[in-house]
Design a protein around this motif. Structure first.
Motif, mmCIF file in Angstrom:
data_model
loop_
_atom_site.group_PDB
_atom_site.id
_atom_site.type_symbol
_atom_site.label_atom_id
_atom_site.label_comp_id
_atom_site.label_asym_id
_atom_site.label_seq_id
_atom_site.Cartn_x
_atom_site.Cartn_y
_atom_site.Cartn_z
ATOM 1 N N ILE A 134 10.943 47.894 17.160
ATOM 2 C CA ILE A 134 12.003 47.701 16.299
ATOM 3 C C ILE A 134 11.937 45.997 16.434
ATOM 4 O O ILE A 134 12.377 45.316 17.493
ATOM 5 N N LEU A 169 19.139 50.087 16.261
ATOM 6 C CA LEU A 169 19.258 51.013 17.379
ATOM 7 C C LEU A 169 20.403 51.918 17.148
ATOM 8 O O LEU A 169 20.347 53.196 17.303
ATOM 9 N N VAL A 170 21.582 51.369 16.382
ATOM 10 C CA VAL A 170 22.818 52.160 16.092
ATOM 11 C C VAL A 170 22.334 53.727 15.052
ATOM 12 O O VAL A 170 22.763 54.627 15.400
ATOM 13 N N VAL A 180 19.498 60.550 16.745
ATOM 14 C CA VAL A 180 18.931 61.450 17.905
ATOM 15 C C VAL A 180 20.246 62.205 18.252
ATOM 16 O O VAL A 180 20.148 63.700 18.568
ATOM 17 N N LEU A 181 21.496 61.737 18.401
ATOM 18 C CA LEU A 181 22.453 62.482 18.839
ATOM 19 C C LEU A 181 22.939 63.670 17.763
ATOM 20 O O LEU A 181 23.463 64.610 18.159
ATOM 21 N N ILE A 218 19.304 54.745 14.873
ATOM 22 C CA ILE A 218 18.446 55.738 15.840
ATOM 23 C C ILE A 218 19.403 56.550 16.735
ATOM 24 O O ILE A 218 19.019 57.865 16.729
ATOM 25 N N ILE A 219 20.058 55.744 17.354
ATOM 26 C CA ILE A 219 20.968 56.734 18.456
ATOM 27 C C ILE A 219 21.933 57.721 17.516
ATOM 28 O O ILE A 219 22.082 58.835 18.054
ATOM 29 N N ARG A 220 22.344 57.372 16.495
ATOM 30 C CA ARG A 220 23.092 58.229 15.519
ATOM 31 C C ARG A 220 22.253 59.578 15.324
ATOM 32 O O ARG A 220 22.648 60.600 15.329
ATOM 33 N N GLN A 236 17.954 44.346 15.163
ATOM 34 C CA GLN A 236 17.628 45.310 16.139
ATOM 35 C C GLN A 236 18.630 46.088 16.480
ATOM 36 O O GLN A 236 18.483 47.274 16.792
ATOM 37 N N ALA A 237 19.970 45.519 16.690
ATOM 38 C CA ALA A 237 21.114 46.383 17.026
ATOM 39 C C ALA A 237 21.489 47.327 16.033
ATOM 40 O O ALA A 237 21.742 48.600 16.277
ATOM 41 N N GLY A 238 21.361 46.762 14.665
ATOM 42 C CA GLY A 238 21.907 47.682 13.678
ATOM 43 C C GLY A 238 21.018 48.979 13.864
ATOM 44 O O GLY A 238 21.225 50.169 13.489
ATOM 45 N N GLU A 258 18.097 39.850 16.838
ATOM 46 C CA GLU A 258 18.892 40.841 17.844
ATOM 47 C C GLU A 258 20.116 41.488 16.937
ATOM 48 O O GLU A 258 20.188 42.704 17.388
ATOM 49 N N ALA A 259 20.595 41.016 16.264
ATOM 50 C CA ALA A 259 21.698 41.717 15.256
ATOM 51 C C ALA A 259 21.014 42.694 14.632
ATOM 52 O O ALA A 259 21.528 44.176 14.440
#
Lengths: 263, 329
Positions: A240, A251-252, A258-259, A254-256, A247-249, A244-245
């Motif tokens: 990724i 990640l959000v 996965v969940l 990806i997490i969404r 990357q954070a976006g 950092e901003a």
């Protein structure tokens, strides 16, 4: 109180690394150590000895070089040790190991209390303690995290299991397996190390124990390993990138996903 | 009693606070296939009384019969009375296979059963199957710290026994079944010499080994105060905080959160590793994780080899940005 502590020599894992091709542990060979859980067991035994008096004997089964763990135990305060060593014991699973240990303990005249580590880090079974108690026909409590009360004829112990904590009254003779973190194992002292080196450690063979050879070692082990294999490897990780901003976006997202996928 | 056939496949189903633990149902789900493949009857075995609904759930999860052994010795969960009862039942009804959930309790009493019956017990399996040729149970478990898998069988002694790790097998979809009575066996076994003085439920929530979402921290987290970020992310995602051994050894995190060989094995849907380098012992505990996101400053950190997504960078800063981004969404 006569206390016997069961100990095991295991390959040192702290120096282990994974071979990138075979994905197996690279064994450095020279490093073999006392199973870390057994040091908590030994310390528990030493604490009980200093509370109610008595003796602490360390016992192990293994190749002759495994007597090093007994020297280690003596250097940390055990009174003496005994090793069960015989080609007939080689390749033992938990049933055959616990059988041999039960004979070794009887050979030593039995014990009021037997202390085992929760498990050995190379086998990860946590079965030797309970199986040994069954062979000896005595009670046991697994996963003891604290000794609350000690007396010549009983212990009161605490254990923590997932979401429940039990306080148990345990009449002796009995066996306990000790969880990690209940005490801080003492380091060997220099006089202790000298004592460990000088100690005369008896070796018991299958014959000495009058063991039924059909119940020892590989022959006496009902479980057989039919194959070993490397677990399926994950593909290359996706990097990724970005600041950092960004990357954070990502990640959000990806997490969404996965969940959402897991529901 | 004639309803109980010899040579069956038994699943011990553990009860906690009058509820069946999921691992027993997970085992029944897999055992149903194993029983069909090998033409064995499948029995759920429960020690102590359970509700009608629980009996029905066991039938719906695949049990042909539910064997309910009742007696005062099972009021308290202690190793000896449970082991003694299963030893007696096994001697009487000679199961071919006996499966037990690898909960702390299962792992504490099942070895006594195996030793008494003189049979093999494979600890903490993650996969079970039937060998088409021999009909034997193939028991697969991590070996050598999880870097290898070993498949093990018990060729001649019976029952073939295994404990199976909670959470690795899926819960079966319950089938439509009608209410059926369990087979109730009165057991007058004694409680044994160990006495339970006090039992306290611990309100530390679900065990980390059962958690579906884990945010785990390692040494790269730096100072203890940064753990607040890890906790905040875990809270936001409805997950739990895990830790590598160094953080536990330093007293930053409780042992109950330690992931790895000398801590807990985890199998979450999502694992976010913050500043964890990925020592062999740690990796041994995360083999069951489905999606792994790793954040570490060292591009060569071994954790990246087992990750699905990687960020090379400071986890504290990434966490701060991620928390902010989640707030904005």
């Amino acid at each position: 109180m006569k206390i016997i502590v069961c100990m095991k020599q295991v390959p040192a894992a702290a120096t282990a690394s994974i071979d990138p091709l075979t994905k197996t542990i690279v064994r450095t060979g020279r490093n073999a150590v006392t199973n870390p859980f057994d040091l908590y067991a030994l310390q528990t035994a030493l604490d009980i000895k200093s509370g109610v008096g008595g003796s602490v004997t360390a016992i192990t089964m293994g190749i002759p070089a495994a007597q090093k763990v007994l020297q280690d135990a003596i250097s940390r305060g055990a009174d003496d040790g005994a090793i069960l060593s015989d080609r007939a014991f080689a390749g033992a699973d938990t049933l055959a190991t616990s059988y041999a240990l039960s004979l070794g303990i009887n050979k030593l005249g039995g014990a009021d209390l037997i202390v085992c580590g929760k498990m050995a880090v190379d086998g990860d079974t946590a079965q030797i303690g309970p199986e040994l108690a069954q062979h000896l026909g005595i009670s046991h409590v697994s996963d003891v995290s604290e000794i609350l009360e000690m007396a010549p004829d009983h212990l009161v112990v605490r254990r923590v299991w997932d979401d429940v904590e039990q306080e148990l009254y345990l009449p002796l003779p009995a066996l306990i397996t000790v969880a990690k973190g209940q005490n801080l194992p003492q380091l060997p002292t220099i006089p202790g190390m000298l004592r460990g080196r000088a100690a005369q450690i008896p070796t018991f063979t299958a014959e000495d124990l009058q063991a039924d050879i059909a119940r020892c070692g590989l022959k006496g082990s009902p479980t057989q390993v039919v194959r070993t294999f490397t677990p399926p490897v994950r593909g290359e990780a996706q990097t990724i990138d970005g600041n950092e901003a960004q990357q954070a976006g990502q990640l959000v997202q990806i997490i969404r996903e996965v969940l959402h996928g897991a529901d | 009693m004639e309803r109980i056939k010899k040579g069956a496949l038994w699943v011990f189903c553990e009860v906690q606070e009058n509820q069946l633990l999921p691992v027993g149902l997970q085992l029944l789900g897999r055992a149903k296939t194993l029983a069909e493949e090998s033409n064995r009857p499948l029995y759920a075995v429960v020690l102590g009384k359970i509700s009608k609904d629980s009996v029905k759930l066991l039938h719906a999860s695949g049990a042909h019969e539910v064997i309910c052994s009742v007696g005062s010795a099972f009021d308290e969960k202690l190793e000896q009375p449970y082991a003694d009862s299963l030893i007696r039942l096994s001697e009487q009804f000679e199961p071919d296979i006996l499966l037990v959930g690898a909960t702390p309790f299962g792992r504490a009493f099942a070895p006594r059963v195996a030793a008494a019956l003189g049979t093999g017990l494979t600890a903490d399996c993650t996969e079970l199957s039937i060998d088409a040729e021999s009909g034997l149970l193939l028991q697969t478990r991590p070996a050598f710290g999880g870097n290898m898998m070993a498949t093990i069988r018990t060729a001649t002694s019976r029952p073939q026994m295994a404990t199976v790790r909670p959470g690795v097998l899926p819960l079966p979809e319950p089938m439509e079944v009608s209410d059926r009575e369990p087979i109730t066996i009165e057991d007058d076994g004694q409680i044994g010499l160990v006495k339970l003085l006090k039992e306290t439920a611990i309100s530390r929530g679900a065990d980390i080994s059962q958690s579906k979402i884990i945010v785990a921290a390692g040494r790269g987290i730096g100072q203890k105060k940064n753990l607040k970020l890890v906790q905040a992310l875990a809270d936001k995602l409805g997950g739990q905080v895990g830790a590598s051994r160094p953080l536990v050894d330093m007293g930053f995190c409780p042992y109950s959160s330690q992931i790895g060989q000398t801590g807990y094995s985890v199998a979450p849907d999502l694992l976010i590793c913050c500043g964890i380098s990925g020592a062999v012992q740690h990796l041994a505990g995360i083999g069951g994780a489905k999606t792994v996101i790793a954040i570490n400053t060292d591009p060569k950190a071994p954790i990246f080899a087992v990750a699905d997504y990687k960020i090379v960078g400071d986890c504290v800063s990434v966490l701060e940005h991620l928390l902010k981004a989640l707030d904005e969404n």
